[in-house]
Design a protein around this motif. Structure first.
Motif, PDB file in Angstrom:
ATOM      1  N   PRO A 116      -6.947  10.054   2.078  1.00 63.29           N
ATOM      2  CA  PRO A 116      -8.386   9.799   2.078  1.00 63.29           C
ATOM      3  C   PRO A 116      -8.829   8.767   1.035  1.00 63.29           C
ATOM      4  N   SER A 117      -8.197   8.742  -0.130  1.00 68.55           N
ATOM      5  CA  SER A 117      -8.567   7.758  -1.156  1.00 68.55           C
ATOM      6  C   SER A 117      -8.331   6.338  -0.663  1.00 68.55           C
ATOM      7  N   ALA A 118      -7.189   6.120  -0.041  1.00 70.42           N
ATOM      8  CA  ALA A 118      -6.896   4.797   0.519  1.00 70.42           C
ATOM      9  C   ALA A 118      -7.864   4.484   1.659  1.00 70.42           C
ATOM     10  N   GLY A 119      -8.180   5.493   2.460  1.00 72.17           N
ATOM     11  CA  GLY A 119      -9.113   5.301   3.556  1.00 72.17           C
ATOM     12  C   GLY A 119     -10.495   4.892   3.070  1.00 72.17           C
ATOM     13  N   VAL A 123      -4.612  -4.360  -5.623  1.00 76.15           N
ATOM     14  CA  VAL A 123      -4.694  -3.085  -6.349  1.00 76.15           C
ATOM     15  C   VAL A 123      -4.048  -1.989  -5.503  1.00 76.15           C
ATOM     16  N   GLY A 124      -4.390  -1.944  -4.222  1.00 78.79           N
ATOM     17  CA  GLY A 124      -3.802  -0.944  -3.328  1.00 78.79           C
ATOM     18  C   GLY A 124      -2.297  -1.072  -3.214  1.00 78.79           C
ATOM     19  N   LEU A 125      -1.817  -2.297  -3.107  1.00 77.41           N
ATOM     20  CA  LEU A 125      -0.374  -2.516  -3.015  1.00 77.41           C
ATOM     21  C   LEU A 125       0.325  -2.085  -4.302  1.00 77.41           C
ATOM     22  N   THR A 126      -0.280  -2.390  -5.430  1.00 83.42           N
ATOM     23  CA  THR A 126       0.284  -1.976  -6.723  1.00 83.42           C
ATOM     24  C   THR A 126       0.360  -0.458  -6.813  1.00 83.42           C
ATOM     25  N   LEU A 127      -0.710   0.226  -6.410  1.00 78.41           N
ATOM     26  CA  LEU A 127      -0.695   1.696  -6.416  1.00 78.41           C
ATOM     27  C   LEU A 127       0.343   2.243  -5.444  1.00 78.41           C
ATOM     28  N   LEU A 128       0.454   1.601  -4.317  1.00 73.91           N
ATOM     29  CA  LEU A 128       1.424   2.014  -3.302  1.00 73.91           C
ATOM     30  C   LEU A 128       2.851   1.932  -3.848  1.00 73.91           C
ATOM     31  N   VAL A 138       2.698   4.340  -7.678  1.00 75.93           N
ATOM     32  CA  VAL A 138       2.303   5.744  -7.660  1.00 75.93           C
ATOM     33  C   VAL A 138       2.742   6.424  -6.370  1.00 75.93           C
ATOM     34  N   GLY A 139       2.637   5.687  -5.266  1.00 77.64           N
ATOM     35  CA  GLY A 139       3.007   6.233  -3.969  1.00 77.64           C
ATOM     36  C   GLY A 139       1.900   7.077  -3.406  1.00 77.64           C
ATOM     37  N   PRO A 140       2.091   7.765  -2.335  1.00 71.86           N
ATOM     38  CA  PRO A 140       3.278   7.655  -1.494  1.00 71.86           C
ATOM     39  C   PRO A 140       3.259   6.337  -0.715  1.00 71.86           C
ATOM     40  N   SER A 141       4.435   5.842  -0.437  1.00 72.00           N
ATOM     41  CA  SER A 141       4.507   4.600   0.323  1.00 72.00           C
ATOM     42  C   SER A 141       5.376   4.811   1.554  1.00 72.00           C
ATOM     43  N   SER A 142       5.065   4.046   2.568  1.00 69.50           N
ATOM     44  CA  SER A 142       5.849   4.087   3.795  1.00 69.50           C
ATOM     45  C   SER A 142       5.986   2.660   4.296  1.00 69.50           C
TER      46      SER A 142
END
Length: 123
Positions: free
Chosen positions: A33-36, A77-82, A85-89
């Motif tokens: 939800p945060s990414a959304g 910023v989103g890519l850095t967090l991905l 911190v993750g989760p990443s897919s």
């Protein structure tokens, strides 16, 4: 080359799709939800930029640059967090890379545009 407005609406659609994925509307398994929310805000800014270019055609180039730089910074910023911190897919990484490429192309088109007529051409 597609117009500045094309790149704005395409970018907004990509961010909307990413948000819908993270809200599990388009597919399950990518609940974030945060990414959304972040993607919804960025997509909304891009959509607002698109609408403003219709109302303030003389400022199309400047509006496009501002909203796409905002979106690009938010995407980084989103890519850095991905990545940290993750989760990443694989899907998340792919979507972020597509966002970056589309925004970079849109910015290139905006920076190269010299006049409102070029900015809004639909060729």
């Amino acid at each position: 080359m597609p117009s500045i407005r094309f790149w704005l609406i395409l970018s907004a659609a990509i961010f909307a799709a990413a948000a819908l994925i993270h809200f599990q509307v388009l597919m399950d398994g990518y609940d974030d939800p945060s990414a959304g929310i972040a993607e919804s805000v960025i997509g909304g800014v891009l959509l607002l930029g698109f609408v403003l270019t219709l109302v303030l055609a003389k400022w199309t180039r400047q509006i496009a640059i501002i909203v796409q730089v905002f979106a690009l910074l938010g995407t980084f910023v989103g890519l850095t967090l991905l990545l940290t911190v993750g989760p990443s897919s694989g899907l998340d990484l792919t979507i972020h890379l597509v966002m970056i490429v589309v925004l970079a192309i849109g910015l290139t088109v905006a920076f190269r545009s010299r006049s409102p007529a070029e900015s809004t051409a639909t060729d």
